[in-house]
Scaffold this motif. Structure first.
Motif, mmCIF file in Angstrom:
data_model
loop_
_atom_site.group_PDB
_atom_site.id
_atom_site.type_symbol
_atom_site.label_atom_id
_atom_site.label_comp_id
_atom_site.label_asym_id
_atom_site.label_seq_id
_atom_site.Cartn_x
_atom_site.Cartn_y
_atom_site.Cartn_z
ATOM 1 N N VAL A 1 0.638 -0.534 10.488
ATOM 2 C CA VAL A 1 0.029 -1.145 9.298
ATOM 3 C C VAL A 1 0.916 -2.254 8.763
ATOM 4 N N LYS A 2 2.220 -1.974 8.653
ATOM 5 C CA LYS A 2 3.140 -2.964 8.109
ATOM 6 C C LYS A 2 3.370 -4.118 9.093
ATOM 7 N N ILE B 1 2.077 4.076 9.864
ATOM 8 C CA ILE B 1 2.464 3.102 8.835
ATOM 9 C C ILE B 1 3.225 1.915 9.429
ATOM 10 N N GLU C 1 -1.506 -3.662 4.597
ATOM 11 C CA GLU C 1 -1.340 -2.741 3.463
ATOM 12 C C GLU C 1 -2.524 -2.798 2.487
ATOM 13 N N GLN C 2 -2.923 -4.028 2.145
ATOM 14 C CA GLN C 2 -4.007 -4.160 1.166
ATOM 15 C C GLN C 2 -5.317 -3.606 1.707
ATOM 16 N N GLU D 1 -5.607 -1.114 3.801
ATOM 17 C CA GLU D 1 -5.527 0.350 3.750
ATOM 18 C C GLU D 1 -5.663 0.863 2.324
ATOM 19 N N VAL D 2 -5.140 0.088 1.357
ATOM 20 C CA VAL D 2 -5.300 0.468 -0.055
ATOM 21 C C VAL D 2 -6.782 0.478 -0.424
ATOM 22 N N THR E 1 -3.402 6.709 8.375
ATOM 23 C CA THR E 1 -2.548 5.621 7.903
ATOM 24 C C THR E 1 -1.069 5.996 7.890
#
Length: 241
Positions: free
Chosen positions: A209-210, A206, A215-216, A218-219, A202
């Motif tokens: 991802v963005k 990044i 993001e959520q 990956e969280v 991740t």
């Protein structure tokens, strides 16, 4: 497999072993002073007799000196062995990373980055902890058991036999639990590698991802991996306790 690494630090290893033996021997001095203290000082005093003041000073001074000596030797032993284990761990990391550079691309294609990072990082730290703490404690405890057994047998054979009766039971329990502990630690290592893999996937990516607003996701992915680490730790700690 650790012997070649330990052989390079032969001087520190010898000093650590010598200090371990000396520190354990120092902790075995007090019983030889406590027994005459009870027989020659405390028991006569309880009977109303006046004990020899020189004996009181001698025995208490001996206990104080032996305690200080045991503390000093224990500190020196811990310091030497900690330095030794840190250097062996550093040598292991260097050897492991050099070995990784010689492996084929096919090998790296079949391995996750997190697994490799975990091997070079946390696994070598665990070996360092084993060498500096657990192995040292095991050696000290073993020497303490042998020394205490000698003192007990020299004092009273029957009392010594009764005192040592639980040891076969303890050895059996250790052997019974050992496989469960190994399995638990292996699971713990795998879950830790999984969590590091999530991070290594991740964080370098990044931007992607963005860009896709993930993001959520990956969280949640990290939280799931972290929960697995927690569960494996709980299982190991339950058996360990």
């Amino acid at each position: 497999r650790l012997l070649p690494f330990a052989r390079r630090r032969g001087g520190m290893l010898g000093a650590g072993l010598a200090l371990t033996i000396a520190a354990t021997a120092a902790t075995l001095i007090p019983p030889y002073l406590t027994m005459p203290l009870v027989d020659d000082v405390l028991t006569p005093y309880a009977k109303g007799e006046k004990p020899d003041q020189r004996l009181v000073v001698w025995y208490l001074s001996g206990l104080l000196v032996s305690a200080l000596l045991a503390w000093l030797l224990g500190w020196a032993k811990t310091w030497i062995v900690a330095r030794l284990s840190s250097r062996i761990a550093a040598d292991l990391r260097n050897a492991m990373y050099s070995h990784l550079q010689k492996l084929s691309l096919e090998f790296f294609g079949g391995k996750r980055t997190g697994d490799l990072i975990s091997r070079v990082g946390s696994d070598t730290d665990k070996i360092c902890t084993f060498l500096s703490i657990y192995l040292l404690e095991f050696a000290s405890d073993l020497l303490m058991i042998i020394g205490t057994s000698i003192i007990l047998f020299s004092t009273d054979v029957k009392l010594a036999l009764v005192t040592l009766v639980p040891f076969p039971i303890i050895a059996w329990l250790i052997q019974k639990v050992r496989k469960q502990m190994r399995h638990g630690f292996n699971q713990e290592n795998r879950t830790w590698s999984n969590m590091i893999s999530v991070l290594s996937d991740t964080i370098p990516g990044i931007r992607v991802v963005k860009a896709f607003a993930q993001e959520q996701r990956e969280v949640q992915r990290f939280r799931s991996a972290n929960d697995h680490v927690l569960e494996s730790n709980d299982r190991v700690n339950r058996v360990w306790a």
